[in-house]
Scaffold this motif. Structure first.
Motif, PDB file in Angstrom:
ATOM      1  N   UNK A  71       0.824  -1.211   0.000  1.00  0.00           N
ATOM      2  CA  UNK A  71       0.000   0.000   0.000  1.00  0.00           C
ATOM      3  C   UNK A  71       0.857   1.259   0.000  1.00  0.00           C
ATOM      4  N   UNK A  72       1.956   1.256   0.734  1.00  0.00           N
ATOM      5  CA  UNK A  72       2.861   2.420   0.740  1.00  0.00           C
ATOM      6  C   UNK A  72       3.514   2.582  -0.629  1.00  0.00           C
ATOM      7  N   UNK A  79       0.011   4.769  -7.897  1.00  0.00           N
ATOM      8  CA  UNK A  79      -0.658   3.680  -8.594  1.00  0.00           C
ATOM      9  C   UNK A  79      -1.891   3.256  -7.825  1.00  0.00           C
ATOM     10  N   UNK A  80      -2.884   2.779  -8.545  1.00  0.00           N
ATOM     11  CA  UNK A  80      -4.018   2.153  -7.878  1.00  0.00           C
ATOM     12  C   UNK A  80      -3.504   0.826  -7.318  1.00  0.00           C
ATOM     13  N   UNK A  81      -3.917   0.458  -6.104  1.00  0.00           N
ATOM     14  CA  UNK A  81      -3.416  -0.791  -5.517  1.00  0.00           C
ATOM     15  C   UNK A  81      -3.620  -2.014  -6.412  1.00  0.00           C
ATOM     16  N   UNK A  82      -4.715  -2.066  -7.168  1.00  0.00           N
ATOM     17  CA  UNK A  82      -4.932  -3.229  -8.036  1.00  0.00           C
ATOM     18  C   UNK A  82      -3.915  -3.271  -9.173  1.00  0.00           C
ATOM     19  N   UNK A  83      -3.462  -2.116  -9.642  1.00  0.00           N
ATOM     20  CA  UNK A  83      -2.423  -2.071 -10.666  1.00  0.00           C
ATOM     21  C   UNK A  83      -1.123  -2.623 -10.094  1.00  0.00           C
ATOM     22  N   UNK A  99       7.409 -11.557  -1.762  1.00  0.00           N
ATOM     23  CA  UNK A  99       6.244 -10.957  -1.095  1.00  0.00           C
ATOM     24  C   UNK A  99       5.970 -11.775   0.159  1.00  0.00           C
ATOM     25  N   UNK A 100       6.004 -11.103   1.315  1.00  0.00           N
ATOM     26  CA  UNK A 100       5.758 -11.786   2.583  1.00  0.00           C
ATOM     27  C   UNK A 100       4.598 -11.122   3.304  1.00  0.00           C
ATOM     28  N   UNK A 108      -1.514  -7.198   5.288  1.00  0.00           N
ATOM     29  CA  UNK A 108      -0.503  -6.388   4.591  1.00  0.00           C
ATOM     30  C   UNK A 108       0.581  -7.265   4.007  1.00  0.00           C
ATOM     31  N   UNK A 109       1.084  -6.843   2.849  1.00  0.00           N
ATOM     32  CA  UNK A 109       2.195  -7.537   2.196  1.00  0.00           C
ATOM     33  C   UNK A 109       3.446  -6.681   2.309  1.00  0.00           C
TER      34      UNK A 109
END
Length: 179
Positions: A71-72, A79-83, A99-100, A108-109
């Motif tokens: 998200x950050x 960017x849009x989060x889905x992008x 990715x953890x 959150x990732x």
């Protein structure tokens, strides 16, 4: 190197077109040229390096801020989060990112660059940041500062317009007149 369409147009014709456009359209024409250049460079990067400009920016940010949240990162890159989700998924599949889940908040990732990703994070002539570095080397600091102010103000204006309409496009005056 291919000649661009602009190269094929005589400079006198370009000067006339600029005069006829007016300040706003001329400014937008320059923004379109930058957007087109970034898109073209991104295609060259993908062919040469296997990643697009956006994918490289994600790797670049994750290498400088290990454990950055998705998200950050989306916020920083506008960017849009889905992008970002799709970009991160491709980079993870290719082995460039790890990715953890955040142990403190499983929703959150956290993103980390792998050894493979670090190999992509090197200066290169054929990247957008390479063009920016070359530009910064030849443009006076005060000009860069003024350009930054101008681009920041434009970004804020576009963001404000988007927020005023809840992210949805209002009916344009032209569309209203056409009805």
């Amino acid at each position: 190197m291919k000649a661009s369409h602009a190269d094929a147009v005589p400079s006198a014709a370009l000067a006339l077109a600029r005069t006829e456009l007016g300040e706003e359209l001329e400014f937008m024409r320059l923004l379109w040229a930058v957007a087109h250049g970034m898109s073209s460079t991104s295609r060259v990067m993908e062919e040469a390096m296997g990643v697009t400009d956006l994918q490289r920016r994600v790797v670049w940010m994750a290498s400088r801020f290990p454990g950055i949240t998705a998200s950050r990162l989306a916020s920083v890159l506008h960017l849009h989060p889905s992008t970002l989700t799709g970009v991160v998924k491709r980079l993870v599949q290719r082995g460039h990112l790890l990715r953890q889940e955040d142990p403190l908040d499983m929703r959150r990732a956290l993103l980390f660059v792998t050894e493979s990703g670090r190999k992509l994070d090197v200066p290169d002539t054929y990247t957008v940041e390479g063009a920016v570095q070359r530009l910064f080397a030849r443009i006076p600091r005060e000009t860069l500062s003024e350009a930054r102010e101008l681009l920041t103000a434009l970004a804020e204006e576009l963001h404000r317009a988007d927020e005023e309409h809840g992210g949805e496009a209002p009916p344009s005056e032209m569309a209203k007149q056409a009805q």
